[in-house]
Design an enzyme around this catalytic site. Structure first.
Site, PDB file in Angstrom:
ATOM      1  N   LEU A  14      -6.458   6.748   2.878  1.00 21.60           N
ATOM      2  CA  LEU A  14      -6.685   7.756   1.836  1.00 21.60           C
ATOM      3  C   LEU A  14      -5.561   7.815   0.809  1.00 21.60           C
ATOM      4  CD1 LEU A  14      -8.068  10.584   4.127  1.00 21.60           C
ATOM      5  CD2 LEU A  14      -9.367   9.247   2.479  1.00 21.60           C
ATOM      6  N   ARG A  15      -4.598   6.902   0.911  1.00 25.60           N
ATOM      7  CA  ARG A  15      -3.488   6.937  -0.044  1.00 25.60           C
ATOM      8  C   ARG A  15      -3.968   6.783  -1.482  1.00 25.60           C
ATOM      9  NH1 ARG A  15       0.091   3.843   3.480  1.00 25.60           N
ATOM     10  NH2 ARG A  15       1.490   5.336   4.449  1.00 25.60           N
ATOM     11  N   GLY A  16      -4.945   5.920  -1.679  1.00 27.52           N
ATOM     12  CA  GLY A  16      -5.473   5.686  -3.031  1.00 27.52           C
ATOM     13  C   GLY A  16      -6.014   6.961  -3.654  1.00 27.52           C
ATOM     14  N   ASP A  20       0.822  -1.211   0.000  1.00 25.59           N
ATOM     15  CA  ASP A  20       0.000   0.000   0.000  1.00 25.59           C
ATOM     16  C   ASP A  20       0.858   1.264   0.000  1.00 25.59           C
ATOM     17  OD1 ASP A  20      -2.463   1.603   0.515  1.00 25.59           O
ATOM     18  OD2 ASP A  20      -1.490   1.961   2.437  1.00 25.59           O
TER      19      ASP A  20
END
Length: 357
Positions: free
Chosen positions: A290-292, A209
């Site tokens: 919230l990385r995506g 991720d």
């Protein structure tokens, strides 16, 4: 006060040109976008052996324009940007000591599989520090990789702790080494590229991720393309200079395009409605954290800048969202559907597109 010094003549061997690489569009696009905006967070390349992963990454580093660095500085310090300067260079500037500046190729640092944490992060010579009262620091690979590309082949075979250290530095842009109460930090901003073969084990989801993008590459199946790749390799090995000259113009054109994109990037805007739709897709796919959302926003802006535009379109998002999200989906061991297809389906629904568009 700065003085420009002539860089030593280049004696390096000729690298296979980036523009000559056939296929693997997904990997090439992910690498270019990360060079335009290193804050995307690097690329994880997963695929079959012998598909030209390291050739492509070396070719990309060779393609990039030379950068200004402070002469003799082990951290490739930027003479203009304080965030990319070592403490010594900052002190010299404060004391108004003139800096010698040289132009240097962007470094591509290869991380060997058996590397220790000391080799990666650098070491502090405690004896020297105690006896002479100076911070004696032996820089590691992260120092060398500052403002360059750090390539980790077979990242899935690397010790998890070491992967964590690398990803922390890549995200924060600084490397801190502490030993016996002595602490040293230096800039370590680089594009981290990891590659691996899924047959040799998967990377832990929490580490996966942390990579901005995930490109999948497959062995080329079309016989005529395979022949073309083999012939190209033969021509290059036979006469690298002649082969490179055939692609020189294309190389310069792509280099210019990347430089222009880096300059244009701060002006690129992503409409609020599109940002909401990106987050809707992430939410629908049950992406943790919230990385995506952040990576998709950044990558969409980078691809718009690459094509010389200042407004992000739906098509930009469609082209980068699979790369940004496929590795963040929760895997169901019983499911045979490719995660990329799941992302495309969600994009088609949210944006009202035909999936084959």
């Amino acid at each position: 006060m700065t003085a420009t010094v002539q860089a030593p003549p280049k004696t390096g061997r000729i690298v296979f040109p980036f523009t000559a690489i056939v296929g693997q569009e997904e990997m090439k696009l992910a690498l270019i976008l990360n060079v335009i905006d290193p804050k995307i967070g690097g690329v994880m390349i997963m695929g079959d052996r012998g598909t030209g992963k390291s050739t492509t990454i070396r070719a990309l580093a060779d393609l990039l324009p030379e950068i200004d660095v402070v002469a003799g500085d082990p951290f490739n310090s930027d003479p203009q940007d304080p965030d990319l300067m070592s403490e010594e260079v900052k002190e010299k500037l404060q004391q108004q000591i003139p800096l010698d500046i040289v132009k240097k190729k962007v470094e591509m640092v290869d991380l060997p599989l058996g590397a220790t944490e000391d080799r990666v992060c650098g070491t502090i010579d405690i004896e020297k520090a105690l006896s002479e009262g100076v911070k004696a620091f032996e820089p590691g690979l992260l120092a060398k990789a500052n403002r360059g590309i750090l390539y980790v082949d077979e990242v899935n075979l690397l010790d998890d702790h070491l992967v964590d250290v690398l990803l922390d530095s890549a995200a924060g842009g600084w490397n801190t080494v502490e030993r016996e109460g002595i602490s040293i930090r230096h800039p370590a901003q680089f594009v981290m590229v990891g590659s691996g073969n899924p047959e040799e084990g998967e990377l832990r989801p929490q580490l996966l991720d942390r990579f901005g993008m995930h490109a999948e590459i497959r062995t080329v199946k079309e016989p005529n393309l395979r022949v073309q790749i083999v012939e190209q390799r033969g021509s290059f090995d036979g006469n690298p200079t002649e082969f490179y000259d055939q692609y020189r113009q294309e190389q310069e054109k792509l280099q210019q395009k990347i430089v222009q994109a880096q300059k244009l990037l701060p002006q690129v805007v992503l409409d609020y409605d599109l940002r909401v739709k990106i987050s809707e897709i992430c939410s629908e796919l049950d992406v943790d954290g919230l990385r995506g959302d952040i990576v998709t926003n950044r990558a969409a802006k980078a691809i718009a800048a690459f094509e010389g535009r200042t407004e992000v379109t739906v098509d930009d998002i469609r082209r980068v969202i699979v790369l940004s999200l496929r590795h963040r989906l929760r895997k169901d061991p019983l499911e045979s559907i490719d995660s990329g297809y799941k992302v495309e389906k969600s994009v088609a629904r949210v944006f009202g597109l035909d999936i084959d568009e």
